[in-house]
Design a protein around this motif. Structure first.
Motif, PDB file in Angstrom:
ATOM      1  N   GLU A  84       0.720  -1.166  -0.154  1.00  0.00           N
ATOM      2  CA  GLU A  84       0.104  -0.100   0.046  1.00  0.00           C
ATOM      3  C   GLU A  84       1.100   1.176  -0.103  1.00  0.00           C
ATOM      4  O   GLU A  84       0.516   2.160  -0.395  1.00  0.00           O
ATOM      5  CB  GLU A  84      -0.882  -0.041   1.086  1.00  0.00           C
ATOM      6  N   GLY A  85       1.989   1.250   0.623  1.00  0.00           N
ATOM      7  CA  GLY A  85       2.891   2.294   0.733  1.00  0.00           C
ATOM      8  C   GLY A  85       3.741   2.465  -0.661  1.00  0.00           C
ATOM      9  O   GLY A  85       3.606   1.473  -1.363  1.00  0.00           O
ATOM     10  N   ALA A 106       2.748  -9.485  -5.241  1.00  0.00           N
ATOM     11  CA  ALA A 106       2.571  -9.721  -3.778  1.00  0.00           C
ATOM     12  C   ALA A 106       2.936  -8.474  -2.978  1.00  0.00           C
ATOM     13  O   ALA A 106       3.470  -7.537  -3.716  1.00  0.00           O
ATOM     14  CB  ALA A 106       3.442 -10.859  -3.189  1.00  0.00           C
ATOM     15  N   TRP A 107       2.751  -8.332  -1.579  1.00  0.00           N
ATOM     16  CA  TRP A 107       3.642  -7.398  -0.934  1.00  0.00           C
ATOM     17  C   TRP A 107       4.081  -8.046   0.110  1.00  0.00           C
ATOM     18  O   TRP A 107       3.829  -9.349   0.616  1.00  0.00           O
ATOM     19  CB  TRP A 107       2.389  -6.479  -0.397  1.00  0.00           C
ATOM     20  N   SER A 108       5.246  -7.302   0.609  1.00  0.00           N
ATOM     21  CA  SER A 108       6.106  -7.855   1.833  1.00  0.00           C
ATOM     22  C   SER A 108       6.655  -6.994   2.922  1.00  0.00           C
ATOM     23  O   SER A 108       7.381  -7.297   4.022  1.00  0.00           O
ATOM     24  CB  SER A 108       7.358  -8.873   1.236  1.00  0.00           C
ATOM     25  N   THR A 109       6.324  -5.798   2.643  1.00  0.00           N
ATOM     26  CA  THR A 109       6.966  -4.815   3.503  1.00  0.00           C
ATOM     27  C   THR A 109       5.730  -3.724   3.736  1.00  0.00           C
ATOM     28  O   THR A 109       4.724  -3.513   3.023  1.00  0.00           O
ATOM     29  CB  THR A 109       7.722  -3.913   2.912  1.00  0.00           C
ATOM     30  N   HIS A 110       5.494  -3.624   5.084  1.00  0.00           N
ATOM     31  CA  HIS A 110       4.423  -2.652   5.405  1.00  0.00           C
ATOM     32  C   HIS A 110       5.017  -1.826   6.669  1.00  0.00           C
ATOM     33  O   HIS A 110       5.447  -2.432   7.683  1.00  0.00           O
ATOM     34  CB  HIS A 110       3.024  -3.191   6.179  1.00  0.00           C
ATOM     35  N   LEU A 154       5.620 -13.619   0.738  1.00  0.00           N
ATOM     36  CA  LEU A 154       4.949 -13.146  -0.320  1.00  0.00           C
ATOM     37  C   LEU A 154       3.518 -13.010   0.034  1.00  0.00           C
ATOM     38  O   LEU A 154       2.610 -14.283   0.131  1.00  0.00           O
ATOM     39  CB  LEU A 154       5.126 -13.834  -1.429  1.00  0.00           C
ATOM     40  N   LEU A 155       3.018 -11.833   0.517  1.00  0.00           N
ATOM     41  CA  LEU A 155       1.614 -11.764   1.211  1.00  0.00           C
ATOM     42  C   LEU A 155       0.607 -11.190   0.054  1.00  0.00           C
ATOM     43  O   LEU A 155       0.924 -10.912  -1.155  1.00  0.00           O
ATOM     44  CB  LEU A 155       1.693 -10.838   2.036  1.00  0.00           C
ATOM     45  N   PRO A 156      -0.709 -11.800   0.278  1.00  0.00           N
ATOM     46  CA  PRO A 156      -1.501 -11.797  -0.918  1.00  0.00           C
ATOM     47  C   PRO A 156      -2.442 -10.364  -1.164  1.00  0.00           C
ATOM     48  O   PRO A 156      -2.344  -9.602  -0.309  1.00  0.00           O
ATOM     49  CB  PRO A 156      -2.757 -12.713  -0.523  1.00  0.00           C
ATOM     50  N   LEU A 157      -2.906 -10.258  -2.239  1.00  0.00           N
ATOM     51  CA  LEU A 157      -3.523  -8.902  -2.679  1.00  0.00           C
ATOM     52  C   LEU A 157      -4.886  -9.409  -3.259  1.00  0.00           C
ATOM     53  O   LEU A 157      -5.199 -10.232  -3.676  1.00  0.00           O
ATOM     54  CB  LEU A 157      -2.782  -8.457  -3.677  1.00  0.00           C
ATOM     55  N   PRO A 158      -5.845  -8.319  -2.601  1.00  0.00           N
ATOM     56  CA  PRO A 158      -7.229  -8.508  -3.275  1.00  0.00           C
ATOM     57  C   PRO A 158      -6.982  -7.845  -4.719  1.00  0.00           C
ATOM     58  O   PRO A 158      -6.492  -6.895  -4.963  1.00  0.00           O
ATOM     59  CB  PRO A 158      -8.089  -7.436  -2.325  1.00  0.00           C
TER      60      PRO A 158
END
Lengths: 244, 285
Positions: free
Chosen positions: B76-77, B104-108, B116-120
């Motif tokens: 998101e960032g 994917a995303w991995s940093t917040h 590797l995190l999931p996305l809508p």
């Protein structure tokens, strides 16, 4: 229902939190254990990284203790960078303040040794001076020279026998004697090395690494200090890159 | 948007393997079926030492694919400018045959989660991912390949299918795709969809590389099969069959064997690459 990454992250790192709402199994049922796959992946991957970085700490504590402690550490201190080669820089400080590890007060310094070895592994390449370079300095100028050290070099001072503890556990060396030892990490070639620095040598080397002249550093020499032994150690470890 | 209508033709349409340091000597003496190597970008962002020395040797001998695992394209960032600069430096130094990253995303919030995190799959995710890919392709000065994820769950808010989402990302950014056939199988099993229907809907013309790897099997809360992408064992037969199905439609592609955990001795990995070579040889002309 929008799942914010802040909520997804918070529940990843806190096993007492429920999975965020808005996630399902694809058949309309809550994600439940499916969310836990990510939870598990994160903690396992970060714990594995810690284990790779600190094999001697793991050996000293045993697998079970280490993994349990890693679970606490990685949740409280997730990496601040995607470069896992830097992960765990504050692990020695964490160990110093981790109540169940208080019986082993040498752990933080041993962890600093392991961090320094990893830093040395990835440090910039640097050409050391030739072994003969010091001999070419006129004797009356020797006291005025300053040494430049390779990027791989670091010095870990300690009140504990960290060189002996590391050597016994990483290389199968003899059991350490209960004396204060400091350790020099360097990288002759591509493999990091660890060398023993005695209490009499520590202040001299500390001063040299802070940029003092050889003459000023020698004023700090302690019991049993041997200048030629120190210089041949530094040369053999490829630790010196320039004489200034 | 990058001005590139086809994937970078850099990698040969032959088997490659994910590079592991323990295979360095075997690869230099006899790489067997391995025609190219893939390395994880983040492992080569130190200042020097053995990793970079080995990579320098390998780059003289093999076409390389640089595979990023840490940029958090779906985050998101904003993208981490330091990491973009590191990627630019690495790609500039190596000039690899291919560069890829993940959907994917991995940093917040500056926390890197190393997964590797999931996305809508929504319009807002789509515009964010497209913007980030534009920035990355701008930074490295070339086309990237975007890899489809392994899914363990679905987002209620999703508006698009994964293949619709990827097709739109390609249209907006000019990126290519990295099709992980094991991920397709894992996701389809976990979410009870058809893996062949996924391949049928996939923009195969944009595929610049295929990934294969092993997975583990578990059960969810309801006793349903839950496959976990683990890269810790051989590729299973149904995934090889799905590869055959894919290659028959796509034609020859570079095929990578990924084995990142419990890494085997070289002959076992080479045997997987042999099997990929056999799959390429089977493609009907």
């Amino acid at each position: 229902m929008t799942v914010q990454q802040a909520d997804f992250t918070a529940a990843l790192l806190d096993p007492t939190r429920a999975a965020p709402p808005g996630l399902s199994d694809g058949a309309g049922r809550p994600a439940g254990k499916r969310y836990d796959v990510y939870r598990n992946n994160v903690v396992v991957a970060l714990s594995d990284a810690l284990e790779t970085a600190f094999p001697v700490i793991r050996k000293l504590l045993g697998d079970q203790f280490f993994r349990a402690m890693a679970g606490v550490y990685v949740r409280a201190h997730p990496p601040a960078s995607p470069l896992m080669m830097h992960y765990g820089a504050d692990f020695p400080t964490f160990l110093a303040g981790f109540p169940p590890a208080q019986g082993l007060p040498y752990l933080p310094d041993v962890a600093r040794v392991e961090l320094a070895l990893r830093r040395a592994y990835h440090a910039a390449d640097a050409a050391p001076i030739a072994a003969t370079a010091l001999a070419e300095v006129p004797p009356d100028r020797l006291g005025d020279i300053r040494l430049s050290f390779a990027p791989a070099v670091s010095l870990i001072p300690s009140d504990y026998p960290i060189h002996g503890i590391w050597t016994a556990n990483a290389m199968g060396g003899p059991n350490p004697k209960p004396v204060a030892e400091s350790a020099l990490v360097a990288r002759p070639g591509l493999d990091p090395s660890l060398s023993l620095i005695t209490p009499g040598t520590l202040p001299v080397l500390t001063a040299l690494m802070s940029g003092a002249t050889l003459g000023d550093a020698l004023d700090l020499a302690g019991d049993g200090f041997d200048l030629s032994a120190l210089l041949s150690l530094l040369l053999s470890q490829g630790a010196i890159t320039a004489l200034n | 948007m990058l001005d590139a209508s086809l994937p970078d033709p850099g990698l040969p349409a032959r088997p490659g393997v994910g590079y592991k340091a323990q295979h360095f000597n075997a690869l230099l003496s006899d790489p067997g079926p391995a025609a190219w190597l893939e390395v994880h970008a983040e492992n080569y962002m130190g200042d020097g030492g053995r990793p970079l020395a080995q990579l320098r040797h390998l780059a003289e001998r093999f076409p390389l694919s640089v595979h990023g695992v840490g940029l958090s394209i779906g985050g998101e960032g904003p993208l981490d400018p330091d990491h973009l600069a590191r990627l630019r430096h690495l790609v500039g130094w190596l000039n690899p045959a291919s560069f890829s990253e993940h959907l994917a995303w991995s940093t917040h919030d500056s926390h890197f989660l190393n997964d590797l995190l999931p996305l809508p799959y929504t319009q807002s995710t789509l515009s964010r991912v497209a913007t980030h890919i534009d920035q990355l392709q701008e930074a490295i000065g070339r086309q990237m390949l975007l890899e489809n994820p392994s899914s363990y769950l679905a987002f209620d808010e999703s508006e698009l299918t994964e293949t619709e989402f990827l097709r739109e990302v390609v249209a907006r950014t000019g990126c290519g795709l990295l099709l992980d056939v094991n991920n397709v199988f894992v996701s389809a099993t976990n979410l009870k969809t058809s893996p062949r229907a996924y391949i049928d809907a996939f923009p195969l013309e944009a595929v610049g590389e295929i990934h294969l790897g092993g997975h583990d099997e578990d059960k969810d809360d309801h006793g349903e099969t839950l496959l976990i992408d683990s890269h810790g064992r051989e590729v299973v037969d149904p995934v090889w069959a799905l590869l055959d199905y894919t290659l028959a439609k796509s034609g020859p592609k570079p095929i990578l064997i990924e084995w990142d955990n419990d890494v085997p001795d070289w002959p076992i990995l080479a045997a997987e690459a042999d099997r990929a070579q056999a799959a390429l040889a089977l493609i009907p002309s």
